[in-house]
Design an enzyme around this catalytic site. Structure first.
Site, PDB file in Angstrom:
ATOM      1  CG  HIS A  10      -1.849   1.180   1.244  1.00 30.56           C
ATOM      2  ND1 HIS A  10      -3.119   1.134   0.700  1.00 30.56           N
ATOM      3  CD2 HIS A  10      -1.694   2.441   1.707  1.00 30.56           C
ATOM      4  CE1 HIS A  10      -3.709   2.303   0.849  1.00 30.56           C
ATOM      5  NE2 HIS A  10      -2.859   3.119   1.453  1.00 30.56           N
ATOM      6  CB  CYS A  11       1.984   3.398  -2.691  1.00 31.63           C
ATOM      7  SG  CYS A  11       3.102   4.793  -2.975  1.00 31.63           S
ATOM      8  N   PRO A  12       1.490   4.998   0.427  1.00 29.10           N
ATOM      9  CG  PRO A  12       2.916   5.741   2.117  1.00 29.10           C
ATOM     10  CD  PRO A  12       2.679   4.583   1.193  1.00 29.10           C
ATOM     11  N   GLY A  51      -1.833   6.947  -2.265  1.00 31.75           N
ATOM     12  CA  GLY A  51      -3.090   6.731  -1.553  1.00 31.75           C
ATOM     13  C   GLY A  51      -3.873   5.548  -2.061  1.00 31.75           C
TER      14      GLY A  51
END
Length: 418
Positions: free
Chosen positions: A177-179, A182
């Protein structure tokens, strides 16, 4: 007056994940979609400033009647890289990463109880998860691979899928999950994610190089040009720092692509200690990521919700549920469960056949006349010319003599004489 039928809802309106939907479910973002604006600012801000700088140089050259053909090409390429980078960022963030559809009920277990009694069927129906194995083996390219059961989505995850705790979804070929975008990175947006970080790397190097060329070509030497061109100084420092971040990601993910791994697998399973069942060779692995067809989404979030029949089912005898006596509630408590009205669950057949009204009346009669009770082996026998219901309504008085048992409305006979 007939009740108005509720308006049907689309799947994205009732989705239990943490996603954010826009444009009627056409765009799917993660719960941290606000970080997309920060990433856009970090990419577009310096790039636009660089393009403005190149435009100012072109205007100065036009004023001084100097040759400025190369700066037009530099400006055009800068604009193209900036637009492409922002587009890839948006495609990565707003696309379904490969969300696996949820199940409304757990899958049927292969391991069932040997006993097939009504009470066991009832227990199995109410607690099916007790019989489900936590993992099971599937064969992938001739290698056994364990797949885990997801309690949230109530399914066995496909191979390489994992449940994202942030988006609250199981995602096919889950990478991470890439912050910064998003969104989860999965099978349907990994290609765009890699193109985004690689384009960002190229853009950083491009701006860094031509900012230095602009300073070196300035009048009065390098230090004089740097002291008067603050924007170029900022772009050089900014791109030097950013290129280590996005460039490092680009190199790392290129290694993962060549070895057909995901970030999750690389950190968790360590394929350097065991064989990778998905590795097809470097060329085939690269083709799989960039040249293969992107699989279709498993969810149509704009489709109308298919309501579960079990949720729509209403009890056919509501009066019966309302007339449950205290004796029935006691039996439920002794069994360790409490019957919930309107839940659609039913007691086993052996418990449904009990007459709780008779049980309660017999208990009261035993408490009222314990000394007059004929004993556990005496049962009432109904006369042929009378009805049992009238006997119950009129009441029964049992008197015990030494030779016979008489009653005003009914006669009892010992079980051993019947």
């Amino acid at each position: 007056m007939a009740l108005e039928k509720p308006k049907p809802k689309r799947l994205y309106q009732v989705w239990k994940g943490s996603n954010r939907f826009f444009c009627g479910g056409r765009l799917i973002f993660g719960p941290d979609v606000a970080s997309l604006f920060l990433s856009t600012l970090l990419v577009a801000g310096p790039a636009i400033a660089f393009c403005i700088k190149m435009y100012c140089i072109i205007e100065d050259d036009n004023t001084a009647h100097r040759e400025n053909g190369r700066w037009y090409a530099v400006l055009a390429i800068g604009i193209i890289l900036t637009v492409l980078d922002i587009t890839l960022l948006f495609l990565t963030s707003s696309r379904d990463p490969g969300i696996v559809p949820r199940k409304s009920t757990p899958p049927e277990s292969d391991e069932a109880f040997d006993l097939n009694t009504p009470s066991m069927e009832w227990v199995n129906g109410r607690t099916p998860h007790l019989t489900l194995p936590r993992t099971k083996d599937v064969i992938v390219n001739g290698h056994p691979v364990k797949v885990k059961y997801c309690d949230t989505c109530m399914l066995y995850r496909p191979p390489r899928a994992s449940h994202c705790s942030i988006c609250n979804n199981c995602v096919q070929r889950f990478d991470h999950h890439c912050p910064w975008v998003g969104q989860c990175i999965g099978i349907r947006n990994y290609r765009f994610f890699y193109m985004f970080i690689s384009t960002s790397t190229i853009l950083c190097i491009y701006v860094f190089v031509f900012s230095w060329i602009n300073i070196i070509g300035g009048e009065g030497g390098i230090w004089h040009a740097m002291s008067h061109d603050i924007l170029s100084d900022f772009l050089i420092v900014y791109c030097f720092i950013a290129v280590w971040f996005v460039g490092g990601l680009t190199v790392f993910h290129f290694y993962l692509i060549c070895t057909n791994q995901t970030t999750y697998e690389n950190f968790r399973y360590r394929y350097d200690k065991k064989e990778n069942p998905y590795n097809k060779g470097m060329i085939e692995n690269i083709k799989e990521v960039f040249l293969s067809k992107i699989p279709s989404a498993m969810n149509d979030f704009r489709a109308f919700e298919q309501e579960d029949e079990n949720m729509l089912m209403e009890p056919t005898t509501p009066n019966l549920l309302q007339s449950i006596t205290s004796s029935k509630e006691k039996i439920d408590i002794e069994m360790g469960t409490k019957l919930a009205e309107g839940s659609g669950l039913s007691l086993p057949e052996i418990l449904r056949n009990l007459d709780y009204d008779d049980i309660e009346s017999n208990l009261k009669s035993k408490e009222g006349s314990a000394s007059d009770c004929p004993g556990p082996f005496f049962y009432p026998v109904e006369p042929k010319d009378s009805v049992q219901s009238s006997a119950i309504e009129d009441g029964t008085k049992v008197e015990e003599n030494s030779d016979e048992v008489t009653s005003s409305h009914q006669t009892t006979t010992p079980l051993n004489q019947a």
